[in-house]
Design a protein around this motif. Structure first.
Motif, short mmCIF file in Angstrom:
data_model
loop_
_atom_site.label_atom_id
_atom_site.label_comp_id
_atom_site.label_asym_id
_atom_site.label_seq_id
_atom_site.Cartn_x
_atom_site.Cartn_y
_atom_site.Cartn_z
N ARG A 171 -93.27 30.06 -15.30
CA ARG A 171 -92.11 29.76 -14.45
C ARG A 171 -91.37 31.04 -14.06
O ARG A 171 -90.87 31.16 -12.94
N PHE A 172 -91.31 32.00 -14.96
CA PHE A 172 -90.69 33.29 -14.67
C PHE A 172 -91.43 33.98 -13.54
O PHE A 172 -90.84 34.50 -12.59
N TRP A 173 -92.77 34.00 -13.62
CA TRP A 173 -93.57 34.61 -12.55
C TRP A 173 -93.37 33.90 -11.22
O TRP A 173 -93.45 34.52 -10.16
N LEU A 174 -93.14 32.59 -11.28
CA LEU A 174 -92.97 31.81 -10.05
C LEU A 174 -91.54 31.82 -9.52
O LEU A 174 -91.24 31.18 -8.52
N GLY A 175 -90.65 32.54 -10.24
CA GLY A 175 -89.28 32.68 -9.76
C GLY A 175 -88.33 31.60 -10.20
O GLY A 175 -87.17 31.57 -9.78
N ASP A 176 -88.78 30.70 -11.08
CA ASP A 176 -87.94 29.60 -11.56
C ASP A 176 -87.27 30.05 -12.87
O ASP A 176 -87.62 29.59 -13.97
N THR A 177 -86.28 30.94 -12.78
CA THR A 177 -85.74 31.60 -13.97
C THR A 177 -84.97 30.64 -14.88
O THR A 177 -85.01 30.78 -16.10
N ASN A 178 -84.26 29.68 -14.33
CA ASN A 178 -83.47 28.76 -15.17
C ASN A 178 -84.38 27.92 -16.08
O ASN A 178 -84.16 27.84 -17.29
N ASN A 179 -85.41 27.32 -15.48
CA ASN A 179 -86.33 26.53 -16.30
C ASN A 179 -87.18 27.43 -17.19
O ASN A 179 -87.61 27.01 -18.28
N ALA A 180 -87.44 28.64 -16.76
CA ALA A 180 -88.17 29.60 -17.60
C ALA A 180 -87.38 29.89 -18.87
O ALA A 180 -87.93 29.91 -19.98
#
Length: 538
Positions: A420-429
């Motif tokens: 998720r971090f790589w995909l830009g979804d930092t909150n869920n990451a």
């Protein structure tokens, strides 16, 4: 037990059974369905429709004249295989060709029953869970017998084993196709035509650990050739190593020509009569003299299902998952797997001579020649390998599937957070990283990952807390040092940032370290940025 008539109720029941029975030297192969024969990929199109010889699979070479097998892509695959064999030798060349999708005489197996179970429940090309309730999958088990590999574990012995032939109760040290431009009668001392005989290659079953041992025992000119191509340590981080792979090479039967005046050389009798010691090369005796057989026509191959030590175990497909395995780890990318990178380069080189115009994607399942392993849903077509975003999406798919499969590990939340971090979804990451930390409060990587997510969100104060916690757990963990170095670099403390990054690089010097390929290049680039900043005028 677990026959076709009485299969296991699901894959995990079978896996528990195989785990309890597992012994050293046993190899496995998993398939989503049982087929009549197990045939190497390069020979499936040659299987004759009528089979009459028990223990053998008749081959029809006229099927090779099919227009589908005369395409540039088909020639490209075969010539790339030949190029790799010339670089790595006949044994390693065949093993590498099999792993990465080129034509080969080998069949993939694994030392790990869990990996076999993964393949038995996943269907190509996406390798997502195959849940068709009225179908049965199968895991084949191969037990070792003494006659299926050289007694010496070395590449030289393995190469000779791949080149030898067996027929009429003797072994031929050279079993080759007739050299171009040389008459048969010139190949034997008495200049005679020879006679017909059926000669077979030697059957093989070998684990990847034995291949690795052979690579590290390389000596002489052959060693220089292979080491100029790939480094010995690179084999430890290859696809075969990730899959704990092994290889079966069936015996191939050829209509052949041998010398009509063959003598049988027995080392014991020779030692008694001549008083000479015969060098033990790890290969079988007795030998034929002249020890040469010429291949004329391929007629059949061994049916490995009839081989001594073969067993088949069946199970019913169900929603039960084989968890804890990730496609991106079983099939590393060319940038992570040096052997895949070498094979990619070889295929590109050969394709540039054979294919007119622009090369298609090397690992495209329809137009390319290499096997990228798995395919993510809605994957982007790419000439230079899988796009990073697709790798991240595939990892996220696997993490969520593993979490839904039963017992959830810390690593499953960690993989989710990273993807998720790589995909830009930092909150869920960050949420997933916190779940991972709660599962295993002593796992350093999770704190480091949470700190990096926070730093990317410009929450340096919170990131510092996670790094301090990781530092207390393990002061010299390379990922802790990397993150601390980046943190210090972002805050202008260049000297300490440089020291942290240099120490992290030292900790990653061992290529057997799983982090080596994954982070070394990134660390080197960051260190270069720090040193460049140190030399800039204030």
């Amino acid at each position: 037990m677990f026959s076709r008539k009485d299969p296991a109720s699901d894959i995990n029941v079978l896996l528990d059974f195989l785990g309890r029975e597992h012994r050293e030297g046993v190899l496995y192969r998993g398939q989503t369905k049982d087929y009549t024969y197990i045939v190497p990929s390069g020979y499936r199109h040659l299987t004759a429709p009528d089979q009459t010889s028990p223990g053998q699979i008749q081959l029809d070479l006229s099927l090779d004249d099919d227009p589908a097998h005369a395409t540039p892509r088909f020639k490209w695959r075969r010539q790339a295989h030949f190029y790799i064999v010339t670089k790595l030798g006949v044994a390693l060349g065949n093993l590498v060709s099999q792993q990465y999708g080129l034509t080969s005489e080998c069949i993939d197996v694994t030392h790990n029953p869990r990996i076999a179970a993964f393949f038995a429940t996943r269907r190509w090309p996406h390798y997502r869970h195959h849940d068709v309730r009225d179908e049965m999958g199968v895991i084949y088990r191969f037990r070792r017998t003494p006659d299926i590999r050289p007694s010496h574990t070395s590449i030289k012995a393995l190469d000779l084993w791949f080149r030898m032939g067996q027929g009429e109760g003797v072994y031929f040290e050279d079993f080759v196709k007739q050299p171009n431009g040389i008459m048969e009668r010139d190949l034997w001392n008495e200049r005679e035509q020879g006679r017909g005989a059926v000669v077979a290659t030697l059957p093989t079953l070998i684990s990847w650990d034995e291949v690795l041992e052979s690579i590290h025992n390389i000596r002489g000119a052959h060693a220089d050739l292979i080491r100029d191509t790939v480094l010995p340590m690179d084999w430890h981080i290859s696809r075969a190593a990730a899959q704990e792979g092994g290889f079966i090479r069936p015996a191939f039967f050829y209509q052949s020509r041998v010398a009509s005046y063959l003598h049988v050389v027995d080392p014991i009798k020779m030692r008694l009569t001549l008083g000479q010691e015969i060098e033990d090369d790890g290969l079988p005796w007795p030998r034929a003299h002249p020890s040469l057989a010429l291949k004329e026509k391929l007629i059949a191959m061994e049916d490995v299902k009839q081989r001594e030590g073969f067993e088949a175990f069946y199970f019913r497909h169900s929603p039960q998952l084989v968890t804890s395995l990730y496609r991106c780890e079983l099939w590393p990318e060319p940038s992570e797997d040096p052997i895949f990178g070498f094979t990619w380069h070889a295929a590109t080189l050969i394709g540039s001579f054979l294919i007119e115009g622009d090369l298609p994607p090397i690992d495209n399942p329809v137009t390319g020649v290499l096997d990228r392993g798995y395919k993510v849903l809605n994957e982007i077509e790419s000439i230079d390998g899988r796009e990073f975003i697709d790798r991240a999406r595939g990892q996220l798919e696997d993490a969520l599937e593993n979490q839904a499969g039963g017992v959830t590990r810390c690593q499953d939340f960690e993989h989710e957070a990273q993807a998720r971090f790589w995909l830009g979804d930092t909150n869920n990451a960050l949420r997933a990283a916190m779940k991972a930390i709660r599962r295993d409060p002593a796992r350093v990587d999770c704190y480091v990952l949470a700190a990096e997510i926070l730093m990317s969100s410009r929450r340096a104060g919170f990131a510092d807390r996670f790094l301090r916690r990781a530092h207390k757990i393990d002061r010299v963990h390379p990922m802790v040092l990397r993150s601390v170095g980046r943190f210090l670099f972002g805050h202008g403390d260049l000297d300490q940032a440089r020291d942290c990054l240099r120490l992290a690089l030292e900790k990653l010097e061992d290529p057997k370290n799983a982090l080596y390929r994954k982070h070394r290049e990134d660390l080197t680039d960051t260190l270069a940025d720090v040193e460049k900043a140190m030399h800039q005028p204030v």
